[in-house]
Design a protein around this motif. Structure first.
Motif, mmCIF file in Angstrom:
data_model
loop_
_atom_site.group_PDB
_atom_site.id
_atom_site.type_symbol
_atom_site.label_atom_id
_atom_site.label_comp_id
_atom_site.label_asym_id
_atom_site.label_seq_id
_atom_site.Cartn_x
_atom_site.Cartn_y
_atom_site.Cartn_z
ATOM 1 N N UNK A 247 105.893 80.478 -3.400
ATOM 2 C CA UNK A 247 106.901 79.943 -2.500
ATOM 3 C C UNK A 247 107.977 79.265 -3.346
ATOM 4 N N UNK A 248 108.310 79.905 -4.468
ATOM 5 C CA UNK A 248 109.197 79.312 -5.464
ATOM 6 C C UNK A 248 110.643 79.714 -5.259
ATOM 7 N N UNK A 249 111.516 78.891 -5.813
ATOM 8 C CA UNK A 249 112.909 79.277 -5.999
ATOM 9 C C UNK A 249 113.117 79.317 -7.500
ATOM 10 N N UNK A 250 113.370 80.482 -8.039
ATOM 11 C CA UNK A 250 113.523 80.593 -9.487
ATOM 12 C C UNK A 250 115.003 80.679 -9.838
ATOM 13 N N UNK A 251 115.390 79.828 -10.743
ATOM 14 C CA UNK A 251 116.802 79.725 -11.136
ATOM 15 C C UNK A 251 116.942 80.094 -12.612
ATOM 16 N N UNK A 252 117.679 81.172 -12.876
ATOM 17 C CA UNK A 252 117.826 81.603 -14.270
ATOM 18 C C UNK A 252 119.189 81.263 -14.857
ATOM 19 N N UNK A 253 120.152 80.921 -13.992
ATOM 20 C CA UNK A 253 121.531 80.812 -14.498
ATOM 21 C C UNK A 253 121.951 79.381 -14.851
ATOM 22 N N UNK A 254 121.312 78.419 -14.211
ATOM 23 C CA UNK A 254 121.715 77.038 -14.452
ATOM 24 C C UNK A 254 120.511 76.135 -14.427
ATOM 25 N N UNK A 255 120.224 75.302 -15.400
ATOM 26 C CA UNK A 255 120.978 75.268 -16.658
ATOM 27 C C UNK A 255 120.832 76.578 -17.432
ATOM 28 N N UNK A 256 121.803 76.829 -18.251
ATOM 29 C CA UNK A 256 121.837 78.065 -19.020
ATOM 30 C C UNK A 256 120.642 78.133 -19.960
ATOM 31 N N UNK A 257 120.138 79.318 -20.182
ATOM 32 C CA UNK A 257 119.044 79.418 -21.137
ATOM 33 C C UNK A 257 119.404 80.380 -22.258
ATOM 34 N N UNK A 258 118.917 80.054 -23.430
ATOM 35 C CA UNK A 258 118.988 80.978 -24.557
ATOM 36 C C UNK A 258 117.547 81.349 -24.852
ATOM 37 N N UNK A 259 117.112 82.468 -24.327
ATOM 38 C CA UNK A 259 115.693 82.769 -24.471
ATOM 39 C C UNK A 259 115.369 83.158 -25.905
ATOM 40 N N UNK A 260 114.192 82.738 -26.339
ATOM 41 C CA UNK A 260 113.741 83.107 -27.676
ATOM 42 C C UNK A 260 112.767 84.268 -27.594
ATOM 43 N N UNK A 261 112.436 84.691 -26.370
ATOM 44 C CA UNK A 261 111.442 85.757 -26.223
ATOM 45 C C UNK A 261 112.090 87.124 -25.997
ATOM 46 N N UNK B 42 108.683 74.737 -4.904
ATOM 47 C CA UNK B 42 109.697 73.993 -5.656
ATOM 48 C C UNK B 42 110.610 74.927 -6.433
ATOM 49 N N UNK B 43 111.513 74.305 -7.157
ATOM 50 C CA UNK B 43 112.480 75.066 -7.944
ATOM 51 C C UNK B 43 111.972 75.184 -9.376
ATOM 52 N N UNK B 44 111.970 76.381 -9.916
ATOM 53 C CA UNK B 44 111.591 76.581 -11.309
ATOM 54 C C UNK B 44 112.840 76.928 -12.101
ATOM 55 N N UNK B 45 113.143 76.091 -13.068
ATOM 56 C CA UNK B 45 114.231 76.431 -13.985
ATOM 57 C C UNK B 45 113.656 77.337 -15.048
ATOM 58 N N UNK B 46 114.175 78.536 -15.098
ATOM 59 C CA UNK B 46 113.636 79.503 -16.037
ATOM 60 C C UNK B 46 113.760 79.001 -17.476
ATOM 61 N N UNK B 47 114.730 78.139 -17.685
ATOM 62 C CA UNK B 47 114.941 77.608 -19.028
ATOM 63 C C UNK B 47 113.723 76.867 -19.562
ATOM 64 N N UNK B 48 112.878 76.353 -18.666
ATOM 65 C CA UNK B 48 111.721 75.615 -19.176
ATOM 66 C C UNK B 48 110.713 76.529 -19.885
ATOM 67 N N UNK B 49 110.925 77.841 -19.811
ATOM 68 C CA UNK B 49 110.052 78.770 -20.532
ATOM 69 C C UNK B 49 110.752 79.404 -21.743
ATOM 70 N N UNK B 50 112.027 79.090 -21.922
ATOM 71 C CA UNK B 50 112.838 79.810 -22.905
ATOM 72 C C UNK B 50 112.363 79.626 -24.346
ATOM 73 N N UNK B 51 111.625 78.537 -24.593
ATOM 74 C CA UNK B 51 111.174 78.261 -25.968
ATOM 75 C C UNK B 51 109.877 79.001 -26.303
ATOM 76 N N UNK B 52 109.296 79.689 -25.332
ATOM 77 C CA UNK B 52 108.017 80.380 -25.592
ATOM 78 C C UNK B 52 108.311 81.695 -26.318
ATOM 79 N N UNK B 53 108.503 81.588 -27.599
ATOM 80 C CA UNK B 53 109.051 82.710 -28.355
ATOM 81 C C UNK B 53 108.102 83.902 -28.457
ATOM 82 N N UNK B 54 106.824 83.688 -28.184
ATOM 83 C CA UNK B 54 105.874 84.801 -28.289
ATOM 84 C C UNK B 54 105.614 85.476 -26.952
ATOM 85 N N UNK B 55 106.241 84.954 -25.907
ATOM 86 C CA UNK B 55 105.979 85.468 -24.568
ATOM 87 C C UNK B 55 106.405 86.934 -24.439
#
Ligand SMILES: *[C@@H]1O[C@H](CO)[C@@H](O)[C@H](O)[C@H]1NC(C)=O
Ligand SMILES: *[C@@H]1O[C@H](CO)[C@@H](O)[C@H](O)[C@H]1NC(C)=O
Ligand SMILES: *[C@@H]1O[C@H](CO)[C@@H](O)[C@H](O)[C@H]1NC(C)=O
Ligand SMILES: *[C@@H]1O[C@H](CO)[C@@H](O)[C@H](O)[C@H]1NC(C)=O
Length: 177
Positions: free
Chosen positions: A101-115, A79-92
């Motif tokens: 077998x993933x498709x990783x998407x970092x650009x859309x939706x936009x993420x503001x990473x806290x890590x 499946x598709x993983x939106x990298x943004x779903x991890x952006x709130x993990x500030x201690x990562x």
């Protein structure tokens, strides 16, 4: 106090207060245990080198904000993983999704990473396949990277020298193919 457990997923859900869960290098199959979303003290989660499959739902990690080490590498997740779903993990600090077998998407939706990551593994992740296959822009905000593996993604663009300049401690950077 830290607990270190290696147990089979059926009894797993009872141990929601543990800090480390290392199930790597086993033959576990099936979907990612949904009760992990209740493991709110979890600092290390290593499910690498198993046969886990199915999607990685964003909800699994929405409350697991204590995570500093997360590896889901070398499984059969799809499946598709939106990298943004991890952006709130500030201690990562260390995050590895390579070789599923993933498709990783970092650009859309936009993420503001806290890590601020030290280790990032996104090898063989069909990285940004639908948004042009470029180097992830969030890397511009990372200053502590030591190991970055973006290999086997058919990335477009030049070798990102700026990554080395911004991350003086970088020991290893792979972006070939
Ligand atoms: C999380 O814990 C709550 C309370 O114990 C429980 O009702 C819920 O089913 C758990 N969630 C999952 C996904 O297991
Ligand atoms: C996260 O925690 C909140 C508050 O405890 C809860 O309402 C929500 O259902 C939890 N989300 C998940 C995906 O477990
Ligand atoms: C991986 O999952 C796919 C279905 O998504 C399945 O067809 C395939 O056999 C699985 N591969 C392994 C090595 O388990
Ligand atoms: C990201 O941060 C910028 C600047 O702080 C802000 O304008 C923007 O709305 C944020 N985007 C998201 C998706 O949170």
């Amino acid at each position: 106090m830290t607990c270190f457990l290696i147990i089979v997923p059926p009894g797993l859900c009872k141990f929601k207060d543990i800090k480390w869960l290392d199930l790597s290098f086993n033959d576990f199959e099936g979907s990612i245990p949904s009760c992990l979303s209740n493991f709110s003290n979890l600092q290390l989660l290593d499910l690498s080198n198993n046969g886990f499959s199915g999607k990685i739902p964003a909800s699994t990690f929405s409350n697991v904000t204590s995570l500093s080490y997360l590896s889901l590498a070398k499984n059969n997740f799809s499946g598709i993983v939106e990298f943004r779903s991890f952006a709130h993990l500030s201690k990562l600090k260390e995050f590895v999704l390579s070789d599923n077998d993933l498709e990783v998407e970092t650009e859309y939706p936009m993420l503001n990473s806290t890590f601020q990551l030290t280790v990032l593994g996104l090898s063989n992740c069909k990285l940004n396949k639908d948004t042009g296959g470029g180097i992830p822009n969030f890397l511009y905000s990372q200053r502590e990277l030591m190991v970055v593996d973006l290999s086997h993604n058919h990335l477009l663009g030049k070798f990102p020298n700026w990554l080395l300049e911004m991350n003086q401690k970088t020991r290893s950077l792979e972006s070939h193919e």
